[in-house]
Write a protein that holds these residues in place. Sequence first.
Motif, PDB file in Angstrom:
ATOM      1  N   TYR A  87       0.868  -1.179   0.000  1.00 17.32           N
ATOM      2  CA  TYR A  87       0.000   0.000   0.000  1.00 17.32           C
ATOM      3  C   TYR A  87       0.908   1.233   0.000  1.00 17.32           C
ATOM      4  O   TYR A  87       1.477   1.574   1.044  1.00 17.32           O
ATOM      5  CB  TYR A  87      -0.892   0.013   1.232  1.00 17.32           C
ATOM      6  N   PRO A  88       1.068   1.913  -1.136  1.00 18.61           N
ATOM      7  CA  PRO A  88       1.999   3.051  -1.193  1.00 18.61           C
ATOM      8  C   PRO A  88       1.725   4.121  -0.143  1.00 18.61           C
ATOM      9  O   PRO A  88       2.671   4.709   0.384  1.00 18.61           O
ATOM     10  CB  PRO A  88       1.792   3.591  -2.611  1.00 18.61           C
ATOM     11  N   ASP A  89       0.454   4.366   0.177  1.00 17.11           N
ATOM     12  CA  ASP A  89       0.146   5.390   1.174  1.00 17.11           C
ATOM     13  C   ASP A  89       0.686   5.025   2.546  1.00 17.11           C
ATOM     14  O   ASP A  89       1.006   5.905   3.350  1.00 17.11           O
ATOM     15  CB  ASP A  89      -1.363   5.614   1.261  1.00 17.11           C
ATOM     16  N   ARG A  90       0.780   3.748   2.828  1.00 17.32           N
ATOM     17  CA  ARG A  90       1.284   3.266   4.118  1.00 17.32           C
ATOM     18  C   ARG A  90       2.784   2.967   4.064  1.00 17.32           C
ATOM     19  O   ARG A  90       3.532   3.299   4.986  1.00 17.32           O
ATOM     20  CB  ARG A  90       0.527   2.001   4.535  1.00 17.32           C
TER      21      ARG A  90
END
Length: 245
Positions: free
Chosen positions: A123-126
């Motif tokens: 998950y790029p946001d995480r």
Amino acid sequence: MKPQLDLDTSAHAQGGVHGAVQDPQEVRCSMAKIGILGAGNIGKQIARLAAAAGHHVLLSNSRGPRNIPYDIILELGENGTRSTAAEVVAEGELVVVAIPLANYDQIPQPPAGTIVIDAGNYYPDRDGVIPELEEGRTTVSELLQAHLPEARVVKAFNHFPAVALTADAQPPGTPNRRASIVAGDDPEARATVAALVDEFGFDALDIGELAAGWRVERGTPAYLPRFTRDELAQKVREAERQHTR
């Protein structure tokens, strides 16, 4: 044109590009201790499945044993122990990785030959942007395998919502049972994990080597919904790799 997978999901052949694996009912998952890295939603659910199947669970998190919720240890009873990450990889006869991908390079090296189940996703946001994943040059599980070169990494359970791991588990032979893929570069390790998947309450679909793992990662047709083995095989075939860079 996307590559085609030849997935035979008959009762006697559950293989993907590498052919059939041994029937999970004929493979006995003999490990007594299952180590779990990560005491979040996925890690706790897999701990419940393992304890219910009679395995002893070593559960760890990034903040140390004292910060693992005591209620999960009470629930696991005599089959659960709060542990450090070092203890998990040293003592676990099989290790499950259920931590954010951003922290994969902090995992201690297990003994050579240890089977490591990768239940994680990117998950790029995480996790921050990981260029080799964005560009489709590797997969989540191949990153883990490169970090743990002496281990035998097998991808499984990553395409489940956490709640489904216990809610959807059913005994072997149940019609229309939910399925999980298994993927790994070592065929024996894939067969062992397929047996564990079956023991935990799900049919196993062998899709071949770790390089095929992108077919069930975030955003693919196989990700999250409930599918039987035949349905899951179809969704795996439908996957198209999206390069964002």
